[in-house]
Design a protein around this motif. Structure first.
Motif, PDB file in Angstrom:
ATOM      1  N   GLY A   1      -4.563  -3.451 164.629  1.00 39.41           N
ATOM      2  CA  GLY A   1      -3.513  -3.910 165.515  1.00 39.41           C
ATOM      3  C   GLY A   1      -3.962  -3.842 166.962  1.00 39.41           C
ATOM      4  O   GLY A   1      -5.101  -3.464 167.271  1.00 39.41           O
ATOM      5  N   ASP A   2      -3.059  -4.169 167.854  1.00 39.05           N
ATOM      6  CA  ASP A   2      -3.386  -4.144 169.281  1.00 39.05           C
ATOM      7  C   ASP A   2      -3.711  -2.730 169.763  1.00 39.05           C
ATOM      8  O   ASP A   2      -4.397  -2.554 170.782  1.00 39.05           O
ATOM      9  CB  ASP A   2      -2.221  -4.709 170.091  1.00 39.05           C
ATOM     10  CG  ASP A   2      -1.991  -6.190 169.805  1.00 39.05           C
ATOM     11  OD1 ASP A   2      -2.958  -6.859 169.380  1.00 39.05           O
ATOM     12  OD2 ASP A   2      -0.853  -6.670 169.994  1.00 39.05           O
ATOM     13  N   ASN A   3      -3.207  -1.734 169.031  1.00 37.78           N
ATOM     14  CA  ASN A   3      -3.456  -0.349 169.421  1.00 37.78           C
ATOM     15  C   ASN A   3      -4.756   0.205 168.853  1.00 37.78           C
ATOM     16  O   ASN A   3      -5.097   1.375 169.032  1.00 37.78           O
ATOM     17  CB  ASN A   3      -2.298   0.540 168.982  1.00 37.78           C
ATOM     18  CG  ASN A   3      -2.053   0.472 167.484  1.00 37.78           C
ATOM     19  OD1 ASN A   3      -2.773  -0.218 166.756  1.00 37.78           O
ATOM     20  ND2 ASN A   3      -1.013   1.154 167.028  1.00 37.78           N
ATOM     21  N   GLY A   4      -5.509  -0.635 168.131  1.00 39.55           N
ATOM     22  CA  GLY A   4      -6.775  -0.204 167.569  1.00 39.55           C
ATOM     23  C   GLY A   4      -6.665   0.487 166.242  1.00 39.55           C
ATOM     24  O   GLY A   4      -7.685   0.897 165.660  1.00 39.55           O
ATOM     25  N   LEU A   5      -5.439   0.661 165.726  1.00 30.74           N
ATOM     26  CA  LEU A   5      -5.230   1.308 164.437  1.00 30.74           C
ATOM     27  C   LEU A   5      -5.064   0.276 163.338  1.00 30.74           C
ATOM     28  O   LEU A   5      -4.667  -0.870 163.585  1.00 30.74           O
ATOM     29  CB  LEU A   5      -3.986   2.204 164.499  1.00 30.74           C
ATOM     30  CG  LEU A   5      -4.020   3.324 165.548  1.00 30.74           C
ATOM     31  CD1 LEU A   5      -2.697   4.084 165.549  1.00 30.74           C
ATOM     32  CD2 LEU A   5      -5.189   4.272 165.277  1.00 30.74           C
ATOM     33  N   ILE A   6      -5.356   0.676 162.091  1.00 33.29           N
ATOM     34  CA  ILE A   6      -5.227  -0.235 160.954  1.00 33.29           C
ATOM     35  C   ILE A   6      -3.758  -0.552 160.723  1.00 33.29           C
ATOM     36  O   ILE A   6      -2.907   0.345 160.683  1.00 33.29           O
ATOM     37  CB  ILE A   6      -5.846   0.387 159.685  1.00 33.29           C
ATOM     38  CG1 ILE A   6      -7.356   0.541 159.879  1.00 33.29           C
ATOM     39  CG2 ILE A   6      -5.561  -0.469 158.463  1.00 33.29           C
ATOM     40  CD1 ILE A   6      -8.059   1.197 158.716  1.00 33.29           C
ATOM     41  N   LYS A   7      -3.459  -1.828 160.562  1.00 31.37           N
ATOM     42  CA  LYS A   7      -2.091  -2.251 160.324  1.00 31.37           C
ATOM     43  C   LYS A   7      -1.626  -1.794 158.954  1.00 31.37           C
ATOM     44  O   LYS A   7      -2.421  -1.615 158.028  1.00 31.37           O
ATOM     45  CB  LYS A   7      -1.985  -3.784 160.394  1.00 31.37           C
ATOM     46  CG  LYS A   7      -2.411  -4.381 161.723  1.00 31.37           C
ATOM     47  CD  LYS A   7      -2.363  -5.891 161.634  1.00 31.37           C
ATOM     48  CE  LYS A   7      -2.898  -6.546 162.881  1.00 31.37           C
ATOM     49  NZ  LYS A   7      -2.920  -8.030 162.761  1.00 31.37           N
ATOM     50  N   GLU A   8      -0.335  -1.618 158.821  1.00 30.15           N
ATOM     51  CA  GLU A   8       0.233  -1.272 157.527  1.00 30.15           C
ATOM     52  C   GLU A   8       0.261  -2.495 156.622  1.00 30.15           C
ATOM     53  O   GLU A   8       0.272  -3.636 157.086  1.00 30.15           O
ATOM     54  CB  GLU A   8       1.654  -0.732 157.701  1.00 30.15           C
ATOM     55  CG  GLU A   8       1.724   0.581 158.478  1.00 30.15           C
ATOM     56  CD  GLU A   8       3.138   1.096 158.586  1.00 30.15           C
ATOM     57  OE1 GLU A   8       4.044   0.431 158.048  1.00 30.15           O
ATOM     58  OE2 GLU A   8       3.333   2.149 159.213  1.00 30.15           O
ATOM     59  N   ASN A   9       0.268  -2.252 155.288  1.00 34.86           N
ATOM     60  CA  ASN A   9       0.383  -3.319 154.286  1.00 34.86           C
ATOM     61  C   ASN A   9      -0.745  -4.335 154.373  1.00 34.86           C
ATOM     62  O   ASN A   9      -0.540  -5.533 154.236  1.00 34.86           O
ATOM     63  CB  ASN A   9       1.734  -4.046 154.410  1.00 34.86           C
ATOM     64  CG  ASN A   9       2.909  -3.107 154.252  1.00 34.86           C
ATOM     65  OD1 ASN A   9       2.869  -2.203 153.409  1.00 34.86           O
ATOM     66  ND2 ASN A   9       3.927  -3.296 155.077  1.00 34.86           N
ATOM     67  N   GLN A  10      -1.951  -3.860 154.627  1.00 34.54           N
ATOM     68  CA  GLN A  10      -3.097  -4.762 154.695  1.00 34.54           C
ATOM     69  C   GLN A  10      -3.894  -4.783 153.396  1.00 34.54           C
ATOM     70  O   GLN A  10      -4.967  -5.361 153.333  1.00 34.54           O
ATOM     71  CB  GLN A  10      -4.015  -4.358 155.849  1.00 34.54           C
ATOM     72  CG  GLN A  10      -3.415  -4.615 157.212  1.00 34.54           C
ATOM     73  CD  GLN A  10      -3.170  -6.076 157.450  1.00 34.54           C
ATOM     74  OE1 GLN A  10      -4.078  -6.888 157.357  1.00 34.54           O
ATOM     75  NE2 GLN A  10      -1.935  -6.452 157.740  1.00 34.54           N
ATOM     76  N   GLY A  11      -3.349  -4.141 152.363  1.00 39.18           N
ATOM     77  CA  GLY A  11      -4.012  -4.188 151.068  1.00 39.18           C
ATOM     78  C   GLY A  11      -5.241  -3.295 150.980  1.00 39.18           C
ATOM     79  O   GLY A  11      -6.138  -3.542 150.195  1.00 39.18           O
TER      80      GLY A  11
ATOM     81  N   GLU B   1     -11.303 -10.664 153.477  1.00 36.36           N
ATOM     82  CA  GLU B   1     -10.775  -9.336 153.177  1.00 36.36           C
ATOM     83  C   GLU B   1     -10.119  -9.286 151.793  1.00 36.36           C
ATOM     84  O   GLU B   1      -9.893  -8.205 151.233  1.00 36.36           O
ATOM     85  CB  GLU B   1      -9.763  -8.900 154.247  1.00 36.36           C
ATOM     86  CG  GLU B   1      -8.439  -9.647 154.240  1.00 36.36           C
ATOM     87  CD  GLU B   1      -8.479 -10.979 154.975  1.00 36.36           C
ATOM     88  OE1 GLU B   1      -7.425 -11.622 155.101  1.00 36.36           O
ATOM     89  OE2 GLU B   1      -9.574 -11.368 155.423  1.00 36.36           O
ATOM     90  N   ASN B   2      -9.833 -10.461 151.213  1.00 34.18           N
ATOM     91  CA  ASN B   2      -9.239 -10.505 149.871  1.00 34.18           C
ATOM     92  C   ASN B   2     -10.260 -10.228 148.771  1.00 34.18           C
ATOM     93  O   ASN B   2      -9.890 -10.031 147.615  1.00 34.18           O
ATOM     94  CB  ASN B   2      -8.591 -11.870 149.621  1.00 34.18           C
ATOM     95  CG  ASN B   2      -7.387 -12.097 150.509  1.00 34.18           C
ATOM     96  OD1 ASN B   2      -6.670 -11.168 150.835  1.00 34.18           O
ATOM     97  ND2 ASN B   2      -7.159 -13.345 150.903  1.00 34.18           N
ATOM     98  N   VAL B   3     -11.543 -10.255 149.109  1.00 38.08           N
ATOM     99  CA  VAL B   3     -12.604 -10.038 148.114  1.00 38.08           C
ATOM    100  C   VAL B   3     -13.050  -8.583 148.196  1.00 38.08           C
ATOM    101  O   VAL B   3     -13.686  -8.176 149.158  1.00 38.08           O
ATOM    102  CB  VAL B   3     -13.788 -10.981 148.364  1.00 38.08           C
ATOM    103  CG1 VAL B   3     -14.847 -10.795 147.293  1.00 38.08           C
ATOM    104  CG2 VAL B   3     -13.311 -12.429 148.401  1.00 38.08           C
ATOM    105  N   SER B   4     -12.724  -7.812 147.161  1.00 42.07           N
ATOM    106  CA  SER B   4     -12.940  -6.364 147.227  1.00 42.07           C
ATOM    107  C   SER B   4     -14.280  -5.925 146.661  1.00 42.07           C
ATOM    108  O   SER B   4     -14.683  -4.783 146.833  1.00 42.07           O
ATOM    109  CB  SER B   4     -11.822  -5.639 146.474  1.00 42.07           C
ATOM    110  OG  SER B   4     -11.806  -6.025 145.108  1.00 42.07           O
ATOM    111  N   ALA B   5     -14.991  -6.823 145.952  1.00 46.13           N
ATOM    112  CA  ALA B   5     -16.253  -6.413 145.337  1.00 46.13           C
ATOM    113  C   ALA B   5     -17.311  -7.493 145.526  1.00 46.13           C
ATOM    114  O   ALA B   5     -17.022  -8.688 145.495  1.00 46.13           O
ATOM    115  CB  ALA B   5     -16.044  -6.147 143.839  1.00 46.13           C
TER     116      ALA B   5
END
Length: 247
Positions: free
Chosen positions: A231-241, A200-204
């Motif tokens: 996250g466990d709730n199926g939503l994107i976690k905060e601060n994931q870049g 996930e750190n590789v953006s291109a």
């Protein structure tokens, strides 16, 4: 055939200390549980100065000042589930070591002078969850062929020089900065098994192309791993870049 050179202690063997004190061995394999091994401490093993192979899956009692200095002939060292932090600083003394496995140990760092172990071919740190980064001198291990580092976060620049590597497990993907990035995999043409983490750190795609995976004619196993953004709730976690557009 090797009874005069090897000691293999398994479950049910309660006489380990007596054997260690009565004879010199070239190979030691101690794979019995703690209650049967008795009060086995590092001092008991240090008397075996001619040992070339040391395999241990038990808790060995260690104290400050214990080291590997006396094992100058050691070629193979496999230690599992033991607190070997006291021994780490003396690892570079093992000039002839080819195989080093420290599995599920409590070490947090490797010595900065590990590059002095010029003959090292195999390094396995599986289960060492406290380890974070590899020392800069790791790039001096020119004969390294097998590297297992699933919990390592950063690898120093210069990794491209380890062209003998065949199996690389746990390479953390980065694009830039002061640490090794994917493009340093480009010259590693002998790779047969490659496990990449944190993609996930590789953006291109252009950064990934620098790894030149399509040119690695010996590659037979490729594992690509991305840390989940959910996250466990199926939503994107905060601060994931990730940007709002990517979401």
């Amino acid at each position: 055939m090797t009874k005069d050179e090897a000691l293999v202690a398994q479950d049910g063997d309660n006489d380990i200390l007596t054997k260690l004190c009565s004879q010199k061995f070239l190979r030691l394999s101690i794979e019995t549980n703690r209650s049967q091994s008795g009060d086995l401490d590092w001092t008991s093993l240090q008397a075996q100065q001619s040992v070339r192979t040391l395999i241990s899956t038990i808790q060995i009692k260690m104290k400050p000042g214990d080291s590997l200095v006396t094992f100058s002939s050691l070629r193979v060292q496999y230690i599992e589930a033991a607190d070997v932090a006291a021994l780490v600083e003396s690892l570079h003394q093992l000039k002839h070591l080819r195989y080093l496995a420290l599995l599920e140990t409590h070490i947090s760092v490797l010595p900065g002078n590990i590059g002095k172990m010029k003959l090292l071919q195999f390094l396995d740190l599986r289960g060492c969850t406290k380890s974070v980064n590899l020392p800069d001198s790791i790039v001096m291990l020119s004969q390294l062929q097998f590297l297992y580092i699933p919990n390592i976060h950063m690898i120093p620049r210069g990794f491209r020089g380890l062209t003998d590597i065949r199996k690389l497990i746990g390479f953390p993907a980065h694009m830039d900065g002061d640490w090794c990035s994917l493009d340093e995999l480009g010259p590693l043409s002998q790779l047969k098994n490659l496990f990449l983490n944190k993609l996930e750190n590789v953006s291109a795609a252009s950064f990934a192309a620098n790894a030149r995976l399509g040119e690695k004619m010996h590659l037979i196993e490729l594992f690509l791993w991305c840390t989940s953004r959910l996250g466990d709730n199926g939503l994107i976690k905060e601060n994931q870049g990730v940007s709002e557009e990517e979401q």
